[in-house]
Structure formats: structure tokens, C-alpha cells
Scaffold this active site. Structure first.
Site, PDB file in Angstrom:
ATOM      1  CB  SER A 118     -10.993   9.952   0.746  1.00 49.46           C
ATOM      2  OG  SER A 118     -10.339   9.117   0.770  1.00 49.46           O
TER       3      SER A 118
ATOM      4  CG  ASP B 157     -11.024   4.803  -2.535  1.00 49.84           C
ATOM      5  OD1 ASP B 157     -11.189   6.037  -2.538  1.00 49.84           O
ATOM      6  OD2 ASP B 157      -9.891   4.273  -2.099  1.00 49.84           O
TER       7      ASP B 157
ATOM      8  NE  ARG C 277      -4.970  11.708   0.824  1.00 53.26           N
ATOM      9  CZ  ARG C 277      -5.418  10.459   0.550  1.00 53.26           C
ATOM     10  NH1 ARG C 277      -4.626   9.769   0.221  1.00 53.26           N
ATOM     11  NH2 ARG C 277      -6.699  10.234   0.739  1.00 53.26           N
TER      12      ARG C 277
ATOM     13  CG  ASP D  68      -1.650   1.368   1.576  1.00 54.88           C
ATOM     14  OD1 ASP D  68      -2.352   1.595   0.696  1.00 54.88           O
ATOM     15  OD2 ASP D  68      -1.115   1.781   2.500  1.00 54.88           O
TER      16      ASP D  68
ATOM     17  CG  ASP E 153      -7.162 -12.947  -1.648  1.00 54.98           C
ATOM     18  OD1 ASP E 153      -6.342 -14.030  -1.987  1.00 54.98           O
ATOM     19  OD2 ASP E 153      -8.210 -12.528  -2.314  1.00 54.98           O
TER      20      ASP E 153
ATOM     21  NE  ARG F  86      -4.747  13.883  -3.030  1.00 58.15           N
ATOM     22  CZ  ARG F  86      -5.191  12.537  -2.914  1.00 58.15           C
ATOM     23  NH1 ARG F  86      -4.965  11.775  -1.923  1.00 58.15           N
ATOM     24  NH2 ARG F  86      -6.377  12.139  -3.946  1.00 58.15           N
TER      25      ARG F  86
ATOM     26  NE  ARG G  64      -8.655   8.121  -6.989  1.00 58.68           N
ATOM     27  CZ  ARG G  64      -8.280   7.887  -5.875  1.00 58.68           C
ATOM     28  NH1 ARG G  64      -8.519   6.718  -5.289  1.00 58.68           N
ATOM     29  NH2 ARG G  64      -7.854   8.806  -4.877  1.00 58.68           N
TER      30      ARG G  64
ATOM     31  CB  THR H 255      -1.591 -11.832   0.273  1.00 63.25           C
ATOM     32  OG1 THR H 255      -2.922 -11.597   1.442  1.00 63.25           O
ATOM     33  CG2 THR H 255      -2.228 -11.389  -1.167  1.00 63.25           C
TER      34      THR H 255
ATOM     35  CG  ASP I 294      -1.760   8.027   1.134  1.00 64.75           C
ATOM     36  OD1 ASP I 294      -0.563   8.481   0.862  1.00 64.75           O
ATOM     37  OD2 ASP I 294      -2.559   8.622   0.990  1.00 64.75           O
TER      38      ASP I 294
ATOM     39  CG  ASP J 225      -2.012   2.439   6.338  1.00 64.20           C
ATOM     40  OD1 ASP J 225      -2.356   2.251   5.344  1.00 64.20           O
ATOM     41  OD2 ASP J 225      -2.428   3.371   7.106  1.00 64.20           O
TER      42      ASP J 225
END
Length: 276
Positions: free
Chosen positions: A207, A209, A25, A16, A251, A141, A130, A254, A18, A237
Site C-alpha cells: 500500500s 498512504d 499484517r 513502528d 527527525d 488481510r 482513516r 529522535t 509492521d 523498517d
């Protein structure tokens, strides 16, 4: 696997961005980039983020090297935009999947909901499209972080952003944590658009998603699951249920590593690959 014949360890590490490779950011430190470069000499590495490639590149590009060249795999927008060894792989689109009419209904509802909310600041970009999702980011940001800090003196800047992520960007921490803005918003969307079969994932500090079910970060695994890696490790995180790392972290394909910061990430990497 022939693409990585020079790597003595046939394991893939996905990260990941951020909170895992960078502060929220912000840019990756030189120490993080150096450790990743050392690990890449032994194993295979890749990033997987919800943001678009432009934003991820701003955080992970280093002097003289693009992020998609510094990593073996680059997965933006949860893997809807994908690169392997600097070359682009086939992509997918949220609007193509949902259809323009239903997409507009969703966006119109979000904008009306935000318009009716009583929050301290209403400016910036509230909804960002996106390929794979909707997010609500701000055009700057860094400016948002500073603006949030000034709105609540003494608050930590990275906790005080307003509605930047489809990301839809909302506050769910710091001075107004009690309001649970994002969680309430997500619940309302789930109830209103149940037939759309969408996933809502809270990520970062500001935010959440929205994307079709199955288009979370596990989508990136479609590009690597047949490569024959001995193991696929994921570092993130937001690995709690509802966080945007949860699905790929849990999953079965992984081995998940829940981290608290970029320093935590490189500590684990040193223990795994760089102690001998």
C-alpha cells in the site's frame, strides 16, 4: 515526566508496527511482547503506526492486555489517534483538514485510476479512510495474503497483496516488481493534486498512504516532545526516503534505529536495556 517516575531510564522508545514489532499484517510474537514488557520496567515505550487502532490492536493485543495498556503511548494513524497510559488524547481528522469537496475529488481520481489498471485481481477494499490519512486495505488481510500467493505460485505471500491501503494498497514487489505500480501511482497523484500539499508514503508490502504535509509519523512527536525525555528512540523498517518511517527516523528529535525484522528490534533492545 512525573507519570514515569518509577522508570530508572528516562528515555522513550517508539516503534513502528509492521516489519518492526510484527511480521507484515500479522501478530506480535510472545517473545517480542515479553521483551517489550521487560524494557518497560526500565524505560518508556510506545507504538506509532499508520493503521487505525483496531488493526494495530489486532496485532499487538496480548492475552489479558490491550495494546494501549501494554504500551505507555499508543499512536495510531501516525498519532492522529493517540493514547497515553490508556487514556485518549485529542485527535485530528483528514476530512476536516482537506474539506469534503476536495476529498471526494481525490478519492474519485484514485478509483478511476485503479479501474483503468490492468492487474491480476480486482476485489477487496481499495481505499480506506482513516482520521489522518487515506489508505486502501482489504477487509481480510490474511485472505489477501493467501489470495496473492495463489495468484503467483511460488511467490512469498507477504509480497503479493493487491491494493489493500489512505491508505491505497498496491503491489510493488515479487513477481511484478518491474512495473513499480505504487511509485508510478504516487507520482501521478503528486502531479495531479500538487495544490493539496499532501504527502505520499509507501509503507508495508501492499500500500501507500496519503496525508497532509506534516502528518507523517513525526505528528506523534507533538504528544511527547515536551515531556522532558532524555532521548527519544525510534525503531522502524521503512526508513529509506519515501518509506513511511523516513521522516521520524531522520527527525532531529529522535535517535533512529533501522531494523530488518522483529528479531532485529528485540536484539537491539536487549543490547540497550537488558544486558546488565
Amino acid at each position: 515526566m512525573s507519570s514515569f517516575a518509577d522508570r530508572p531510564i528516562k528515555k522513550l522508545c517508539l516503534f513502528d508496527v509492521d516489519g518492526t514489532l510484527t511480521p507484515a499484517r500479522q501478530n506480535a510474537s510472545q517473545e517480542v511482547l515479553d521483551v517489550l514488557s521487560q524494557v518497560r520496567k526500565k524505560a518508556i515505550i510506545g507504538f506509532v503506526g499508520g493503521s487505525d487502532l483496531v488493526k494495530i490492536s489486532e496485532q499487538l493485543d496480548s492475552a489479558g492486555a490491550r495494546a494501549i495498556d501494554a504500551f505507555d503511548y499508543g499512536f495510531a494513524e501516525n498519532g492522529l489517534t493517540a493514547y497515553k497510559l490508556g487514556k485518549e488524547l485529542p485527535s485530528q481528522s483528514f476530512i476536516k483538514h482537506l474539506g469534503e469537496t476536495d476529498y471526494k475529488k481525490l478519492v474519485n481520481f484514485i478509483l478511476h485510476y485503479i479501474a483503468d489498471m490492468d492487474i491480476p485481481i480486482k476485489r477487496g477494499t481499495f481505499v480506506e479512510f482513516r482520521n489522518g490519512m487515506i489508505n486502501d486495505p482489504r477487509t481480510s488481510r490474511l485472505r489477501s495474503l493467501r489470495q496473492g500467493e495463489s495468484s503467483f505460485p511460488g511467490a512469498k505471500p507477504h509480497l503479493m497483496n493487491f491494493f489493500p491501503s489512505f491508505g491505497v494498497h498496491l503491489i510493488d514487489s515479487g513477481a511484478i516488481q518491474i512495473h513499480k505500480v505504487r511509485a508510478a501511482f504516487v507520482q501521478k497523484l503528486k502531479e495531479t493534486f500538487a495544490e493539496y500539499d499532501l504527502t505520499y508514503s509507501i509503507g508495508g508490502q501492499i500500500s501507500f498512504d496519503i496525508f497532509p504535509r506534516g502528518w507523517d509519523k513525526t505528528y506523534a512527536l507533538k504528544h511527547v516532545e515536551d515531556e522532558g525525555f532524555e532521548e527519544i528512540h525510534f525503531f522502524g523498517d521503512k526508513t529509506y526516503e519515501g518509506g513511511n518511517d523516513y521522516e521520524i527516523y531522520t527527525d532531529s528529535r529522535t535517535i533512529g534505529h533501522s531494523v530488518k525484522s522483529p528479531d532485529d528490534t528485540i536484539r537491539i533492545l536487549r543490547e540497550m536495556f537488558l544486558t546488565n
